[in-house]
Design a protein around this motif. Structure first.
Motif, PDB file in Angstrom:
ATOM      1  N   LYS A   1      80.769  78.583  65.017  1.00 31.75           N
ATOM      2  CA  LYS A   1      79.401  78.567  65.536  1.00 31.75           C
ATOM      3  C   LYS A   1      79.402  78.419  67.052  1.00 31.75           C
ATOM      4  O   LYS A   1      78.587  79.039  67.752  1.00 31.75           O
ATOM      5  CB  LYS A   1      78.626  77.420  64.888  1.00 31.75           C
ATOM      6  CG  LYS A   1      78.306  77.648  63.413  1.00 31.75           C
ATOM      7  CD  LYS A   1      77.682  76.415  62.778  1.00 31.75           C
ATOM      8  CE  LYS A   1      77.424  76.651  61.283  1.00 31.75           C
ATOM      9  NZ  LYS A   1      76.922  75.419  60.621  1.00 31.75           N
TER      10      LYS A   1
ATOM     11  N   GLY B   1      80.087  81.689  68.529  1.00 29.78           N
ATOM     12  CA  GLY B   1      79.122  82.722  68.188  1.00 29.78           C
ATOM     13  C   GLY B   1      79.611  83.737  67.176  1.00 29.78           C
ATOM     14  O   GLY B   1      79.017  84.810  67.050  1.00 29.78           O
TER      15      GLY B   1
ATOM     16  N   ARG C   1      85.560  86.632  70.298  1.00 30.37           N
ATOM     17  CA  ARG C   1      84.838  85.446  69.855  1.00 30.37           C
ATOM     18  C   ARG C   1      85.658  84.643  68.841  1.00 30.37           C
ATOM     19  O   ARG C   1      85.627  83.402  68.840  1.00 30.37           O
ATOM     20  CB  ARG C   1      83.496  85.849  69.234  1.00 30.37           C
ATOM     21  CG  ARG C   1      82.446  86.238  70.264  1.00 30.37           C
ATOM     22  CD  ARG C   1      81.114  86.486  69.592  1.00 30.37           C
ATOM     23  NE  ARG C   1      80.060  86.712  70.573  1.00 30.37           N
ATOM     24  CZ  ARG C   1      78.865  86.135  70.532  1.00 30.37           C
ATOM     25  NH1 ARG C   1      78.588  85.271  69.572  1.00 30.37           N
ATOM     26  NH2 ARG C   1      77.950  86.395  71.440  1.00 30.37           N
TER      27      ARG C   1
ATOM     28  N   ASP D   1      74.190  84.765  75.048  1.00 35.18           N
ATOM     29  CA  ASP D   1      74.146  83.858  73.897  1.00 35.18           C
ATOM     30  C   ASP D   1      75.273  82.824  73.988  1.00 35.18           C
ATOM     31  O   ASP D   1      75.073  81.638  73.704  1.00 35.18           O
ATOM     32  CB  ASP D   1      74.278  84.678  72.608  1.00 35.18           C
ATOM     33  CG  ASP D   1      74.346  83.792  71.376  1.00 35.18           C
ATOM     34  OD1 ASP D   1      73.380  83.043  71.129  1.00 35.18           O
ATOM     35  OD2 ASP D   1      75.377  83.835  70.667  1.00 35.18           O
ATOM     36  N   TRP D   2      76.470  83.285  74.407  1.00 36.12           N
ATOM     37  CA  TRP D   2      77.620  82.361  74.497  1.00 36.12           C
ATOM     38  C   TRP D   2      77.464  81.396  75.670  1.00 36.12           C
ATOM     39  O   TRP D   2      77.792  80.212  75.566  1.00 36.12           O
ATOM     40  CB  TRP D   2      78.911  83.171  74.647  1.00 36.12           C
ATOM     41  CG  TRP D   2      80.131  82.309  74.653  1.00 36.12           C
ATOM     42  CD1 TRP D   2      80.736  81.729  73.583  1.00 36.12           C
ATOM     43  CD2 TRP D   2      80.889  81.921  75.797  1.00 36.12           C
ATOM     44  NE1 TRP D   2      81.828  80.995  73.987  1.00 36.12           N
ATOM     45  CE2 TRP D   2      81.945  81.095  75.342  1.00 36.12           C
ATOM     46  CE3 TRP D   2      80.785  82.187  77.163  1.00 36.12           C
ATOM     47  CZ2 TRP D   2      82.884  80.546  76.190  1.00 36.12           C
ATOM     48  CZ3 TRP D   2      81.722  81.636  78.019  1.00 36.12           C
ATOM     49  CH2 TRP D   2      82.751  80.819  77.544  1.00 36.12           C
TER      50      TRP D   2
END
Length: 620
Positions: A479, A482, A515, A545-546
């Motif tokens: 999580k 991501g 990722r 997002d990361w």
């Protein structure tokens, strides 16, 4: 004797000494791998060596008894004189077959054990040698030579030694049989095989020299084969139509090597033919003398039959014995490559009295007047380099290609040590720590992460193989990077096999593999995080997002981020700008923009490029 003659003698002595050393090392290696099986093999070979001589003595008895009883009828006594030695010969033959079958079983067991032992030695040494070993051609040549049939060469050497032992026993027994007919006969028997022996030794040396000389060429063949058959190169090979180019390069090199091999084979065939003619002349002379003795009544037909078999078989055994010596010589030359590789000593080693590694950096990581150049290079990558990385902070290092950023990572991981200067952790030189213990403090995402072809869960758990696999922690790391949602959409979730190398595998995109590697790095829970271009394979949406999670992930830990992307660099507490192996600017994002230097100029250029691209995409 002149100086040239002395030099030749010295070279021959060194060569003989090297072979003896390799022989001793090989025997020690084989004994360590398969002690009891080796002992059983030696006992079996000794017995096998004696059996042929015993069988030949019964042959003479059968022939002489046939001469005595010929024409005297089928009385019990006459039949017994023939059947008893024949039965004994049959028993010897059955015993020989038993040992032959047992020998195959013993050799197979021994072969597997020796193969596993040598493979383990090569694997262990491959990990133990310095990282720099893999960055230089000559080191790769050594590894290739060591791996190239090392197990097969060791077993061939062992088999040649065993055969030498067996043939020596057999020859000694046969010489004992021949001596009563004349002391010169065993001598001629041995001399007749010397031409073949000399040719074998000479050609073995040429073959070895050719193999050493063409190691790099054969690695080129492996490289061309890799380019034409590997999935990672398949797209470019097809798109740019490289196939014919690489196939042609492969075939040209292959044809040259095959031509050279056939030249060696031609020399070998011619040499053996000449040696066979010499041996035939000597054998013919010995047989003519023996026939004369029979015609004069000095010897019997049984003696002639015995002599013919002993001399015929003996000559074959002498040839085989000398061939064994030649094979020992040849294989010892090649097996020497394995021992040469195993004797390479790493320079990145533990100190005699290691200092305890801190569980967490308390003050800083510091480069003090560090100068470093790669082995074999004349130009220093870093010279009198200074850098401070405060504990618990995020430090970004930006700069153009070739500035020395990746070298910092290699030095910080102790893949190399500085030529001069020190790298310190809380004031302690890294060289004072045990290497493995220090590296456990670090987690790294390299610029080109490796796609491990195993399940998604196992991929992440590889980040810390010493920890118990905890699904909650694995998912937490996923999580954080991501990748969790993508994994949950896979056919078997975290149990899905990744990659297309093995059946039922599912491949990921470049950004998804990156990722996953990030998740592996986070799962390690190390106190020092090093990220080399961690978002290079991500699209802008995935990167944004990361970045939202990044500072939370790094909280309380020391993070070093190598990046070209200023959107990532601006998240750092401190940004260092590198150029040509030096830090030219330092500060946070706002300070460097206010400075108006290299960072500000690059930021402006990158932002303008990004805005222009967005406009184009909007128009499209």
């Amino acid at each position: 004797m002149n100086s040239q003659g002395l030099d030749i003698l010295k070279r021959k002595f060194r060569s003989a000494n090297t072979i003896i050393n390799h022989l001793i090392q090989t025997l020690s290696l084989v004994w360590a791998a398969s002690g009891y099986w080796t002992l059983a093999s030696m006992v079996m070979l000794l017995v096998q060596g004696i059996l042929p001589a015993i069988s030949l003595t019964f042959t003479r008895q059968v022939v002489d008894n046939l001469v005595v009883v010929a024409g005297n009828g089928l009385s019990v006594a006459n039949v017994q004189k023939i059947l008893i030695p024949v039965a004994l010969m049959a028993g010897i033959m059955l015993l020989g077959e038993f040992f032959n079958s047992s020998g195959e079983w013993i050799r197979t067991a021994q072969s597997e054990l020796v193969n596993d032992h040598i493979t383990a030695l090569i694997h262990n040494q491959s990990v133990a040698v310095d990282y720099g070993f893999y960055e230089y051609s000559e080191y790769n040549d050594k590894l290739n030579r060591a791996r190239e049939g090392a197990s097969g060469r060791s077993l061939a050497l062992l088999e040649s030694i065993g055969s030498l032992l067996k043939n020596s026993v057999t020859l000694l027994a046969m010489a004992t049989i021949l001596i009563p007919y004349g002391l010169w006969l065993p001598t001629i028997l041995i001399i007749s095989a010397f031409p073949a022996f000399y040719i074998l030794m000479y050609l073995s040396k040429i073959q070895y020299q050719w193999s050493q000389r063409t190691t790099t060429d054969r690695r080129w063949l492996m490289y061309y084969d890799y380019l034409l058959t590997n999935s990672s190169t398949a797209a470019e090979v097809r798109l740019f139509d490289f196939a014919n180019h690489f196939q042609s390069a492969y075939q040209i090199l292959r044809r040259r090597l095959v031509k050279e091999q056939f030249h060696l084979l031609k020399l070998q065939t011619l040499g053996r033919f000449i040696a066979a003619i010499i041996a035939l002349i000597i054998t013919g002379g010995a047989l003519a003398w023996m026939g004369r003795q029979v015609l004069l009544g000095i010897l019997t037909l049984g003696d002639l039959a015995l002599f013919f078999q002993v001399f015929n078989q003996g000559q074959g055994i002498v040839k085989e014995l000398l061939s064994n010596i030649g094979k020992i010589y040849r294989n010892s030359l090649f097996i020497g490559n394995l021992f040469e590789f195993l004797q390479i000593q790493p320079t990145i080693v533990d100190p005699e009295n290691p200092v305890a590694v801190p569980t967490k950096p308390q003050k800083e990581i510091r480069f003090r007047q560090v100068t470093f150049r790669y082995p074999g290079a004349t130009e220093a990558v870093l010279e009198n380099f200074n850098l401070t990385i405060p504990a618990g902070k995020i430090v970004a290092i930006v700069g153009d290609n070739g500035a020395g950023k990746s070298t910092l990572i290699k030095l910080l991981c102790r893949f190399y040590d500085p030529d001069s200067g020190r790298i310190e952790l809380d004031g302690i030189d890294l060289r004072n720590f045990a290497v493995k213990e220090f590296r456990r403090l670090i987690t790294v995402l390299f610029q080109s992460p490796i796609p491990y072809y195993t399940t998604a869960g196992e991929n992440i758990a590889l980040g810390d193989i010493t920890a118990l696999s905890n699904q909650v922690e694995i998912e937490s790391a996923a999580k954080a990077s991501g990748i969790h949602e993508k994994i949950m959409r896979l056919p078997l979730g975290y149990n899905t096999m990744l990659g297309k190398l093995f059946p039922d595998g599912t491949d990921l995109s470049g950004g998804q593999w990156q990722r996953l590697a990030l998740a592996r790095a986070f799962f390690r829970r190390a106190q020092i995080i090093i990220l080399d271009e961690p978002t290079s394979a991500m699209d802008p949406w995935a990167e944004y997002d990361w970045l939202e999670r990044f500072r939370t992930l790094a909280e309380g830990r020391t993070a070093v981020v190598i990046t070209h992307r200023f959107t990532l660099a601006m998240q750092a507490d401190i940004i260092h700008v590198m150029r040509a192996g030096r830090i030219v600017e330092s500060g946070n994002h706002d300070e460097l923009l206010a400075l108006g230097g290299l960072y500000a100029q690059s930021w402006k250029a990158q932002m303008e490029s990004s805005s222009s691209q967005k406009v184009k995409n909007g128009i499209a």
